[in-house]
Every structure is written in C-alpha cells, then in structure tokens.
Design an enzyme around this catalytic site. Structure first.
Site, PDB file in Angstrom:
ATOM      1  N   HIS A   9       0.833  -1.204   0.000  1.00  0.00           N
ATOM      2  CA  HIS A   9       0.000   0.000   0.000  1.00  0.00           C
ATOM      3  C   HIS A   9       0.869   1.256   0.000  1.00  0.00           C
ATOM      4  CE1 HIS A   9       0.928   0.952   4.170  1.00  0.00           C
ATOM      5  NE2 HIS A   9       0.730  -0.317   4.465  1.00  0.00           N
ATOM      6  N   GLU A  79      -2.135  -6.889   8.023  1.00  0.00           N
ATOM      7  CA  GLU A  79      -0.764  -6.874   8.548  1.00  0.00           C
ATOM      8  C   GLU A  79      -0.676  -7.639   9.860  1.00  0.00           C
ATOM      9  OE1 GLU A  79       2.323  -7.026   8.233  1.00  0.00           O
ATOM     10  OE2 GLU A  79       3.004  -4.985   7.798  1.00  0.00           O
TER      11      GLU A  79
END
Length: 195
Positions: A9, A79
C-alpha cells in the site's frame, strides 16, 4: 502461468515515521495516494485475473487508486498483529527490550483487541492465501495489495522457506511492486520492491 504481483500500500503517516501499523486503520497520505495512482499504468498492462486486498483502508484505497477492479478483501492479508508494539517505532520498542528483533523476538502482548501474533501465525495466514491463489495463476497474473511485513512473509512462504527467512528480504517501500513467479517449475522472485 501467471505471476503473483505483490503490491505494498501507499505511504501513511505511520509508515513515514516508522511506527508499526498492524491492525490500526491508518489512511494514506497525499504522497501515498500519488504513489497508488502511479501504479495504475504499470498494472494496466498486466490485467490481473484476480485481485485480493487486505481489508484495511490503506490497502483498499491503494487498489482503488491503482485502478484495480474486482478487488476482494481478504482478512488473511491484514498486517501482522503487533500486539503491545502497535504504534511504536523499533527504537521505542528497544528502549524497553534492548536488541529487539521482530523476526527473532516477535511482539509483546497487547489488550484483548490486539493480543499479538507469532511469526508462525502470520505464516499460516499467508499459506492460506497462497493455497487460494496458486490455482488462479493458471489463468494469468494475480495481484495482492498488502503490507510490508506480511509481504515479506508471503514471499518467503512462496519460495518454500521458513518464515524466519523473511528477515533476509528488504522491507518493501510504500507504493511498490514485487513479482513472484516460477522458473523451471521452481518458485522465484522475479522482481522485488520496484518503485
């Protein structure tokens, strides 16, 4: 056979300052949005047959700005749960745990909403993702939009290595691409951390 395109990202305030952003939903900065938009041209030539993303907004927004379509949020791409280290920099963690290394020492426990994960738990999640993606590669490229530490674990598991080998890969920068492929039937890294 297609390639697995691993997209980190775009930049967030926390990635900029080096803070561990596991489950905290930190938005992209303006620079992060620009990084994501810049991916669109390179990814348009690839035309992935499937796109999966972490369900966190920084990953989903990156996919949107990169003009990826048909994005499926996948909770296994979120994550690492950093537990009690969420929001801290490595330097801050080392103030109370001298010599701390994420890959060797793991994370400290957090509260009930962030208990923390072991490296083996993160590896199990990436293995599940790879099990779902491998059959799709017969039809072409597959893209995943995820996070830095998770991308490293995903890559080592792609290579068939123990997840602790993730420490050998450089941390992918925000808004970069990595390409995982096969060569003579063996998994390889075709490119890593491409801006």
């Amino acid at each position: 056979m297609g390639e697995l395109i691993v997209i980190r990202h775009g930049q967030t305030e926390w990635s900029l300052s080096g803070r561990h952003a596991g489950r905290t939903d930190v938005p992209l900065t303006e620079a992060g949005e620009a990084q994501a938009r810049s991916l669109a041209g390179r990814l348009a030539r690839r035309r992935p047959v499937a796109v999966f993303s972490s369900p966190l907004s920084r990953a989903l927004r990156t996919a949107e700005l990169a003009d990826l379509t048909g994005v499926k949020p996948d909770p296994d791409l979120v994550e690492w749960d950093y537990g009690g280290y969420e929001g801290l920099t490595a330097a801050q963690i080392r103030e109370t745990s001298p010599g701390w290394d994420l890959w060797r020492d793991g994370v400290g426990p957090g509260g009930a909403d962030r208990p923390g994960e072991t490296l083996q738990q993160v590896a199990a999640r990436t293995d599940a993702v790879l099990d779902r993606i491998r059959p799709l590669l017969a039809d072409g490229d597959v893209a995943v939009v995820a996070h830095g530490h998770l991308a490293r674990v995903l890559t080592t598991r792609w290579l068939g290595l123990n997840a602790s080998a993730s420490r050998l890969l450089g941390h992918p920068h925000p808004g970069t691409l990595s390409f995982l492929a096969t060569e003579d039937g063996q998994p390889v890294i075709a490119a890593w951390n491409v801006p």
